[in-house]
Design a protein around this motif. Structure first.
Motif, PDB file in Angstrom:
ATOM      1  N   PRO A  27      50.560  39.515  37.377  1.00  0.00           N
ATOM      2  CA  PRO A  27      50.219  39.742  35.821  1.00  0.00           C
ATOM      3  C   PRO A  27      49.049  38.525  35.241  1.00  0.00           C
ATOM      4  CG  PRO A  27      52.594  39.860  36.450  1.00  0.00           C
ATOM      5  CD  PRO A  27      51.857  39.491  37.654  1.00  0.00           C
ATOM      6  N   TYR A  28      49.096  37.652  36.123  1.00  0.00           N
ATOM      7  CA  TYR A  28      48.254  36.480  35.594  1.00  0.00           C
ATOM      8  C   TYR A  28      46.825  36.776  36.109  1.00  0.00           C
ATOM      9  CZ  TYR A  28      52.294  33.918  34.029  1.00  0.00           C
ATOM     10  OH  TYR A  28      53.577  33.749  33.513  1.00  0.00           O
ATOM     11  N   LEU A  29      46.409  37.710  36.964  1.00  0.00           N
ATOM     12  CA  LEU A  29      45.199  38.026  37.379  1.00  0.00           C
ATOM     13  C   LEU A  29      44.825  37.052  37.973  1.00  0.00           C
ATOM     14  CD1 LEU A  29      43.609  40.007  34.403  1.00  0.00           C
ATOM     15  CD2 LEU A  29      45.029  40.820  36.250  1.00  0.00           C
ATOM     16  N   ASP A  30      45.639  36.146  39.110  1.00  0.00           N
ATOM     17  CA  ASP A  30      45.377  35.071  39.606  1.00  0.00           C
ATOM     18  C   ASP A  30      43.942  35.003  40.510  1.00  0.00           C
ATOM     19  OD1 ASP A  30      47.637  34.321  39.053  1.00  0.00           O
ATOM     20  OD2 ASP A  30      48.670  34.068  41.101  1.00  0.00           O
ATOM     21  N   SER A  31      43.481  36.034  40.755  1.00  0.00           N
ATOM     22  CA  SER A  31      42.113  35.921  41.613  1.00  0.00           C
ATOM     23  C   SER A  31      40.768  36.055  40.816  1.00  0.00           C
ATOM     24  CB  SER A  31      42.178  37.255  42.580  1.00  0.00           C
ATOM     25  OG  SER A  31      42.129  38.490  41.863  1.00  0.00           O
ATOM     26  N   MET A  32      41.003  36.104  39.424  1.00  0.00           N
ATOM     27  CA  MET A  32      39.947  36.552  38.630  1.00  0.00           C
ATOM     28  C   MET A  32      38.883  35.447  38.686  1.00  0.00           C
ATOM     29  SD  MET A  32      39.584  37.923  34.655  1.00  0.00           S
ATOM     30  CE  MET A  32      40.988  36.635  34.061  1.00  0.00           C
ATOM     31  N   GLU A  33      39.366  34.422  38.727  1.00  0.00           N
ATOM     32  CA  GLU A  33      38.139  33.176  38.733  1.00  0.00           C
ATOM     33  C   GLU A  33      37.269  33.257  39.906  1.00  0.00           C
ATOM     34  OE1 GLU A  33      39.445  29.324  37.556  1.00  0.00           O
ATOM     35  OE2 GLU A  33      40.226  30.142  35.658  1.00  0.00           O
ATOM     36  N   ALA A  34      37.870  33.348  41.149  1.00  0.00           N
ATOM     37  CA  ALA A  34      37.318  33.283  42.441  1.00  0.00           C
ATOM     38  C   ALA A  34      36.361  34.731  42.437  1.00  0.00           C
ATOM     39  CB  ALA A  34      38.342  33.392  43.556  1.00  0.00           C
ATOM     40  N   PHE A  35      36.960  35.589  42.098  1.00  0.00           N
ATOM     41  CA  PHE A  35      36.193  36.964  42.009  1.00  0.00           C
ATOM     42  C   PHE A  35      34.906  37.079  41.137  1.00  0.00           C
ATOM     43  CE2 PHE A  35      35.564  41.449  40.042  1.00  0.00           C
ATOM     44  CZ  PHE A  35      35.552  42.270  41.415  1.00  0.00           C
ATOM     45  N   GLU A  36      35.012  36.393  39.955  1.00  0.00           N
ATOM     46  CA  GLU A  36      33.966  35.949  39.125  1.00  0.00           C
ATOM     47  C   GLU A  36      33.038  35.203  39.698  1.00  0.00           C
ATOM     48  OE1 GLU A  36      33.630  35.335  34.365  1.00  0.00           O
ATOM     49  OE2 GLU A  36      34.918  34.032  35.411  1.00  0.00           O
ATOM     50  N   ARG A  37      33.224  34.198  40.692  1.00  0.00           N
ATOM     51  CA  ARG A  37      32.428  33.252  41.125  1.00  0.00           C
ATOM     52  C   ARG A  37      31.451  33.964  42.088  1.00  0.00           C
ATOM     53  NH1 ARG A  37      36.669  29.562  40.969  1.00  0.00           N
ATOM     54  NH2 ARG A  37      37.262  29.888  43.148  1.00  0.00           N
ATOM     55  N   GLN A  38      32.062  34.913  42.771  1.00  0.00           N
ATOM     56  CA  GLN A  38      31.253  35.533  43.882  1.00  0.00           C
ATOM     57  C   GLN A  38      30.614  36.977  43.201  1.00  0.00           C
ATOM     58  OE1 GLN A  38      33.335  36.115  47.632  1.00  0.00           O
ATOM     59  NE2 GLN A  38      34.790  34.759  47.172  1.00  0.00           N
ATOM     60  N   LEU A  39      31.016  37.559  42.230  1.00  0.00           N
ATOM     61  CA  LEU A  39      30.564  38.888  41.683  1.00  0.00           C
ATOM     62  C   LEU A  39      28.902  38.760  41.452  1.00  0.00           C
ATOM     63  CD1 LEU A  39      31.574  41.291  41.031  1.00  0.00           C
ATOM     64  CD2 LEU A  39      31.687  40.680  38.769  1.00  0.00           C
ATOM     65  N   LEU A  40      28.478  37.513  40.975  1.00  0.00           N
ATOM     66  CA  LEU A  40      27.143  37.393  40.683  1.00  0.00           C
ATOM     67  C   LEU A  40      26.226  37.650  41.858  1.00  0.00           C
ATOM     68  CD1 LEU A  40      24.853  37.223  38.422  1.00  0.00           C
ATOM     69  CD2 LEU A  40      24.960  34.788  38.789  1.00  0.00           C
ATOM     70  N   ASP A  41      26.454  36.918  43.077  1.00  0.00           N
ATOM     71  CA  ASP A  41      25.775  36.914  44.286  1.00  0.00           C
ATOM     72  C   ASP A  41      25.816  38.177  45.122  1.00  0.00           C
ATOM     73  OD1 ASP A  41      24.652  34.511  43.893  1.00  0.00           O
ATOM     74  OD2 ASP A  41      26.312  33.310  45.051  1.00  0.00           O
ATOM     75  N   PHE A  42      27.096  38.764  44.914  1.00  0.00           N
ATOM     76  CA  PHE A  42      27.447  40.189  45.532  1.00  0.00           C
ATOM     77  C   PHE A  42      26.777  41.184  44.918  1.00  0.00           C
ATOM     78  CE2 PHE A  42      30.195  43.826  46.319  1.00  0.00           C
ATOM     79  CZ  PHE A  42      30.480  43.905  47.688  1.00  0.00           C
ATOM     80  N   GLN A  43      26.354  41.320  43.587  1.00  0.00           N
ATOM     81  CA  GLN A  43      25.209  42.318  42.982  1.00  0.00           C
ATOM     82  C   GLN A  43      26.123  43.918  43.471  1.00  0.00           C
ATOM     83  OE1 GLN A  43      21.337  41.120  43.856  1.00  0.00           O
ATOM     84  NE2 GLN A  43      21.290  39.933  42.301  1.00  0.00           N
ATOM     85  N   PRO A  44      27.011  44.043  42.859  1.00  0.00           N
ATOM     86  CA  PRO A  44      27.718  45.335  43.247  1.00  0.00           C
ATOM     87  C   PRO A  44      26.940  46.544  42.493  1.00  0.00           C
ATOM     88  CG  PRO A  44      29.030  44.297  41.632  1.00  0.00           C
ATOM     89  CD  PRO A  44      27.944  43.479  42.015  1.00  0.00           C
ATOM     90  N   ASP A  45      27.090  47.892  43.404  1.00  0.00           N
ATOM     91  CA  ASP A  45      26.679  49.008  42.738  1.00  0.00           C
ATOM     92  C   ASP A  45      27.601  49.394  41.890  1.00  0.00           C
ATOM     93  OD1 ASP A  45      24.164  49.386  44.357  1.00  0.00           O
ATOM     94  OD2 ASP A  45      25.532  49.473  45.834  1.00  0.00           O
ATOM     95  N   LEU A  46      28.816  49.166  41.967  1.00  0.00           N
ATOM     96  CA  LEU A  46      30.046  49.641  41.242  1.00  0.00           C
ATOM     97  C   LEU A  46      31.061  48.446  41.048  1.00  0.00           C
ATOM     98  CD1 LEU A  46      31.697  52.036  39.723  1.00  0.00           C
ATOM     99  CD2 LEU A  46      32.637  52.262  42.285  1.00  0.00           C
ATOM    100  N   LEU A  47      31.508  48.218  39.793  1.00  0.00           N
ATOM    101  CA  LEU A  47      32.550  47.285  39.531  1.00  0.00           C
ATOM    102  C   LEU A  47      33.917  48.018  39.114  1.00  0.00           C
ATOM    103  CD1 LEU A  47      33.919  44.504  38.719  1.00  0.00           C
ATOM    104  CD2 LEU A  47      33.075  44.667  36.739  1.00  0.00           C
ATOM    105  N   VAL A  48      35.008  48.064  39.812  1.00  0.00           N
ATOM    106  CA  VAL A  48      36.174  48.769  39.467  1.00  0.00           C
ATOM    107  C   VAL A  48      37.321  47.537  39.169  1.00  0.00           C
ATOM    108  CG1 VAL A  48      38.033  50.201  40.371  1.00  0.00           C
ATOM    109  CG2 VAL A  48      35.903  50.557  41.141  1.00  0.00           C
ATOM    110  N   VAL A  49      37.891  48.055  38.010  1.00  0.00           N
ATOM    111  CA  VAL A  49      38.971  47.302  37.412  1.00  0.00           C
ATOM    112  C   VAL A  49      40.090  47.941  37.345  1.00  0.00           C
ATOM    113  CG1 VAL A  49      39.830  45.692  35.357  1.00  0.00           C
ATOM    114  CG2 VAL A  49      37.328  45.717  35.963  1.00  0.00           C
ATOM    115  N   GLY A  50      41.398  47.410  37.686  1.00  0.00           N
ATOM    116  CA  GLY A  50      42.657  48.241  37.799  1.00  0.00           C
ATOM    117  C   GLY A  50      43.599  47.071  37.934  1.00  0.00           C
TER     118      GLY A  50
END
Length: 488
Positions: A230-253
């Motif tokens: 419920p606390y989306l515990d991984s959100m900060e770590a995910f956000e830090r890597q997201l910019l360098d990863f440069q995905p074609d698609l971002l999925v939220v669930g």
């Protein structure tokens, strides 16, 4: 045959399951006896071979794997027979099926299970009573045939997309031993925990009985008592890597884990505000998909409609979640239980209404993204709306792949066996409930029906419904992920 050889052969068969299925069906179709022609088996074989051809028209470029970022959550799924579990703990069938937003005691569990079990509707509920939840988990360990797996919307979608040829950044919280079983094409951004959240998946087949109740279709009732998700515990770590990863698609669930969770004042709003910022930061070249789930907390749904849904240009949901979301958009209450086997015309009208309402809101507000893709998965069929001139491609093939993935997942096999399948979609369907609407026949040699309306294309594909159910849980996540793979 040596064990190593058997393992290699099994791996190859799984890898090339689609090709093998197509060849088997074509050979069977060619050599079938004349008296079989026109029969049910021949019809199913023809539909299958046509769906396989549609799916195989396009594929993922293995030399340049699409990059997909998926959040949030993770858990251990314990999968058991739901009726056997309730019998195991001595819970008697209730005389009064009743909806509860969350579960506080055994009586409410019985009432809630009966409420969704009889119509065969999927449901997920938070158990506030930790003693009751622990009792259920311990009893499930003792049931013969129980299975354990990595669970949660994001990990399940990540697993399917990695299998289908994508490189995935996964925002999730796992124990270290579960990280080891994930695909090599999945990079985890998140925290390690000693005790992961557990989701108890209470499966039941069509025709199952519990006291006076008989299920109309196979489905599952899920209970959990999460501490991390419920606390989306991984959100900060995910956000830090997201910019360098440069995905074609971002999925939220996985946001249904917030549903009726006892947050402190303002805590949930703060988390969703952070999530909104993360989604808003996605570049224009990155498509954004939001996967719906079973929500009953109207305040949470209203917050999602304000800060999450407008930031996605693609939505995925099932036949229960579609009218639920549409009802709230129209100013009504949450729809707790809808028809588990809706007609095609009903679903298409609901999809058109949702597409129009969300895009009208987007035009009026001038914020977020226009809705350009909508995928609804039901037991009988798959339906997609995709706007013309957008990045989404291969809609017909994607709808076929979603249909085939539904059977593969529920039957637990890479190959589709028509002896374990049936068609429950009508031989023809109306494109709308409006009087005088066109009817489209289900053609065995062209089972995916596509046509254009206004500024979008609609595709509908029948599902070869699995008759020997291995697992329904995770079906929607696998289906949505498979459909997305061919469109990015």
């Amino acid at each position: 045959m040596a064990p190593d050889t058997e393992r290699r052969l099994g791996s190859s068969l799984m890898k090339y399951g689609t090709v093998t299925s197509l060849l088997v069906v074509l050979v069977a179709y060619w050599y079938r006896s004349p008296q079989d022609s026109g029969g049910l088996d021949a019809r199913l074989d023809a539909v299958l071979s046509s769906l396989l051809r549609a799916e195989s028209k396009v594929g993922v470029n293995s030399a340049s794997r699409p990059k997909v970022a998926i959040g949030f959550g993770g858990c251990v799924d314990i999968i058991v027979d739901g009726v056997e579990l309730l019998n195991k703990i001595g819970l008697q069938p209730t005389a009064t099926p009743l909806h509860h937003d969350y579960i506080q005691n055994a009586e409410q569990l019985a009432e809630s299970f009966a409420y969704f079990f009889a119509p065969g509707a999927a449901s997920e509920r938070f158990v506030m009573n930790e003693t009751l939840f622990s009792q259920l988990v311990e009893a499930s360990r003792e049931l013969p045939g129980n299975r354990w797996s990595v669970g949660g919307n994001a990990p399940v979608m990540a697993g399917r997309m990695a299998l289908e040829g994508c490189d995935v950044l996964l925002g999730g919280t796992f124990s270290t031993d579960f990280n080891d079983v994930l695909s090599e094409h999945i990079t985890v951004a998140g925290n390690d925990v000693d005790e992961p959240d557990i989701h108890l998946i209470m499966e039941y087949p069509s025709g199952a009985t519990w006291g006076p109740y008989t299920s109309r279709r196979a489905n599952r009732y899920i209970v959990h008592s999460d501490e991390h998700n419920p606390y989306l515990d991984s959100m900060e770590a995910f956000e830090r890597q997201l910019l360098d990863f440069q995905p074609d698609l971002l999925v939220v669930g996985g946001l249904q884990m917030m549903d009726n969770f006892p947050f402190k004042e303002g805590e949930r709003q703060s988390l969703l505000s952070h999530l909104s910022s993360l989604m808003s930061s996605a570049s224009a070249e990155t498509s954004v998909h939001f996967e719906m789930a079973s929500f009953v907390d109207e305040e949470l749904l209203a917050e999602l409609l304000e800060g999450v849904v407008p930031l996605a240009d693609s939505l995925g949901m099932n036949e229960q979640e579609l009218p639920n979301l549409l009802s709230l958009l129209r100013g009504s209450n949450v729809t707790v239980l809808s028809d588990p086997n809706p007609r095609v015309a009903t679903v298409l009208d609901q999809m058109r209404a949702l597409y129009s309402l969300l895009n009208e809101q987007h035009t009026e507000s001038g914020r977020g993204r226009a809705l350009t893709r909508l995928h609804v998965h039901t037991l009988a069929f798959q339906a997609m709306i995709v706007r013309d001139g957008t990045r989404w491609k291969n809609t017909m093939s994607a709808t076929a792949k979603a249909s085939l993935t539904a059977h593969r997942h529920v039957c637990g096999s890479a190959e589709v066996d028509t002896s374990k399948a049936r068609l429950i979609m009508d031989d023809s369907f109306s494109v709308s409930r409006r009087e005088g609407s066109e009817r489209i026949p289900l053609e065995e040699t062209r089972p995916v029906s596509c046509w254009r309306e206004r500024d979008y294309q609609i595709c509908v594909a029948p599902v070869l419904v699995c008759t020997e159910v291995f697992q329904t849980a995770g079906g929607g996540d696998n289906i949505s992920a498979a459909g997305l793979v061919l469109q990015i």
